[in-house]
Write an enzyme that holds these catalytic residues in place. Sequence first.
Site, PDB file in Angstrom:
ATOM      1  N   ASP A  41      31.017 112.823  40.785  1.00 16.63           N
ATOM      2  CA  ASP A  41      29.971 111.846  40.472  1.00 16.63           C
ATOM      3  C   ASP A  41      29.476 112.166  39.059  1.00 16.63           C
ATOM      4  O   ASP A  41      28.678 113.078  38.856  1.00 16.63           O
ATOM      5  CB  ASP A  41      28.842 111.961  41.495  1.00 16.63           C
ATOM      6  CG  ASP A  41      27.658 111.039  41.178  1.00 16.63           C
ATOM      7  OD1 ASP A  41      27.671 110.393  40.111  1.00 16.63           O
ATOM      8  OD2 ASP A  41      26.729 110.982  42.005  1.00 16.63           O
TER       9      ASP A  41
ATOM     10  N   ARG B 120      21.929  98.414  34.632  1.00 21.01           N
ATOM     11  CA  ARG B 120      21.859  99.206  35.865  1.00 21.01           C
ATOM     12  C   ARG B 120      22.970  98.746  36.774  1.00 21.01           C
ATOM     13  O   ARG B 120      22.989  97.593  37.217  1.00 21.01           O
ATOM     14  CB  ARG B 120      20.510  98.992  36.548  1.00 21.01           C
ATOM     15  CG  ARG B 120      19.397  99.694  35.818  1.00 21.01           C
ATOM     16  CD  ARG B 120      18.190  99.796  36.693  1.00 21.01           C
ATOM     17  NE  ARG B 120      17.948 101.169  37.072  1.00 21.01           N
ATOM     18  CZ  ARG B 120      17.177 101.997  36.376  1.00 21.01           C
ATOM     19  NH1 ARG B 120      16.599 101.614  35.262  1.00 21.01           N
ATOM     20  NH2 ARG B 120      16.976 103.220  36.811  1.00 21.01           N
TER      21      ARG B 120
ATOM     22  N   THR C  24      27.214 105.847  37.276  1.00 14.67           N
ATOM     23  CA  THR C  24      26.311 104.752  36.949  1.00 14.67           C
ATOM     24  C   THR C  24      26.688 104.268  35.548  1.00 14.67           C
ATOM     25  O   THR C  24      27.406 104.951  34.809  1.00 14.67           O
ATOM     26  CB  THR C  24      24.845 105.221  36.926  1.00 14.67           C
ATOM     27  OG1 THR C  24      24.762 106.392  36.128  1.00 14.67           O
ATOM     28  CG2 THR C  24      24.328 105.516  38.314  1.00 14.67           C
TER      29      THR C  24
ATOM     30  N   TYR D 210      27.411  82.955  42.681  1.00 11.78           N
ATOM     31  CA  TYR D 210      27.847  83.742  43.843  1.00 11.78           C
ATOM     32  C   TYR D 210      29.352  83.899  43.805  1.00 11.78           C
ATOM     33  O   TYR D 210      30.067  82.930  43.567  1.00 11.78           O
ATOM     34  CB  TYR D 210      27.416  83.076  45.159  1.00 11.78           C
ATOM     35  CG  TYR D 210      26.418  83.964  45.883  1.00 11.78           C
ATOM     36  CD1 TYR D 210      26.863  85.075  46.582  1.00 11.78           C
ATOM     37  CD2 TYR D 210      25.055  83.728  45.803  1.00 11.78           C
ATOM     38  CE1 TYR D 210      25.964  85.933  47.190  1.00 11.78           C
ATOM     39  CE2 TYR D 210      24.154  84.588  46.409  1.00 11.78           C
ATOM     40  CZ  TYR D 210      24.611  85.687  47.105  1.00 11.78           C
ATOM     41  OH  TYR D 210      23.726  86.543  47.686  1.00 11.78           O
TER      42      TYR D 210
HETATM   43  C1  LIG Z   1      21.537 108.519  38.724  1.00 10.09           C
HETATM   44  C2  LIG Z   1      22.476 109.140  39.702  1.00 10.09           C
HETATM   45  C3  LIG Z   1      22.805 108.518  40.913  1.00 10.09           C
HETATM   46  C4  LIG Z   1      22.089 107.320  41.443  1.00 10.09           C
HETATM   47  O1  LIG Z   1      22.049 106.237  40.699  1.00 10.09           O
HETATM   48  P1  LIG Z   1      20.979 105.078  41.021  1.00 10.09           P
HETATM   49  O2  LIG Z   1      21.472 104.016  40.127  1.00 10.09           O
HETATM   50  O3  LIG Z   1      19.655 105.635  40.678  1.00 10.09           O
HETATM   51  O4  LIG Z   1      21.116 104.740  42.461  1.00 10.09           O
HETATM   52  C5  LIG Z   1      23.759 109.112  41.723  1.00 10.09           C
HETATM   53  N1  LIG Z   1      24.337 110.275  41.384  1.00 10.09           N
HETATM   54  C6  LIG Z   1      24.031 110.909  40.242  1.00 10.09           C
HETATM   55  C7  LIG Z   1      24.717 112.190  39.915  1.00 10.09           C
HETATM   56  C8  LIG Z   1      23.081 110.373  39.372  1.00 10.09           C
HETATM   57  O5  LIG Z   1      22.787 111.034  38.253  1.00 10.09           O
END
Ligand SMILES: *Cc1c(COP(=O)(O)O)cnc(C)c1O
Length: 406
Positions: free
Chosen positions: A190, A225, A216, A44
Amino acid sequence: MDEIKRLISLETKRQKETLMMIPSENYAYPEVRATVGSVLMHKYSEGYPHKRYYQGNKYIDEIEEIAIESAKKLFKTPHANVQPYSGSPANAAVYMALLDPGDIILGMSLNAGGHLTHGHPKITFSGKYFNSIQYGVDKNGYIDFSEVERLAKKHKPKLIIAGLTAYPRQIDFEKFSEISESVGAYLMADISHISGLVVAGIHPDPSKFAHVITTTTHKILRGPRGAIIMVTNKGLEKDLEMGKKIDRAVFPGLQGGPHDNTTAGIAIALRFAQSENYKTYAKEVVNNAKMLSEELTKYGFDLVTNGTDNHLILIDLRRKNISGREFAERLEEAGVVVNYNAIPNDPNPPFNPSGIRLGTPALAARGMGEGEMKKIAKWISEVSERKDREKIAMEVKKLCEEFPID
Ligand SMILES: *Cc1c(COP(=O)(O)O)cnc(C)c1O
């Protein structure tokens, strides 16, 4: 226990013997998998390096610092947070840091190729707690910048989101930045799907244009992940405190203890991503997608935007007289694993849309190249002609055996 072991071994076999063509999936490096399963998961460490709420974090601090420094270097940003549990919580943390509930956000709609967290109305946190406006694509499937501009001028969003999950073309971050500047909005890129291409220099880099970048770590990057939030120089120019705000939103705002095992896996994946081998891999991902799209076009498939610049292809099945869902199910029987997906302005509902989405990151990770893409396009075409799926599955298995994966 035995039951779960048995299922894992069956899943291992499935992954080895079929073509992993869901564009968000990939094979994590074996070193990453070993790290994620290591003793680091016992710890933790709420807080940040050297500012923890728990004792015993001297090695964890070093690991997190290595991950942070690698992220800053690779993505050319002055600030990085590697603690988000995954992509969706990373985006939630950015909104929590920069917005108040009810603020206006402008993102790409799901059926145009955006993500649920980009303001999808009603059912997501981003559509419920914020006033979400959505832009789409034009009739050729490209981002409609005149619409983005019109909506931005009309609604004055506090945040504009540029990012994709099912958009097969490059994103012009500079154009997004001009629009966000003209209305004083924050710009978030993103790059979850494409960060591996960005770091390899084969997709435009948002670091000079966006204020914040999220990604991600388990898609083209082949890490565990997890996710990373970065604040760019431009972000710090707009608000010197932006990095601190992001950190506070991640912890204690949204999360508790970071997953230190994941943090270490991220550090390893980012180290691999700096290598020449990785650049070669990323190029193969894109070359394969281009070859596959050319071959599919020859077989008479309609592709959204008629092709791809990145790692993914969206097939519009309306002229093929088969729904996305049925085609995806049949392909699975033939050992080709894809997902059904909406196409822009899809006339059919989300659970039975008119398209399938497929991608090449995991194929390139196995070492497959353009010759293999030709075979795969042929199999996809044969499935659409209702040829013997068991026979195709055997051929797929044979090909997979030539390209083993750990
Ligand atoms: C995969 C993805 C996410 C979300 O990721 P998770 O790990 O599935 O929560 C967010 N934004 C975009 C553009 C993604 O391709």
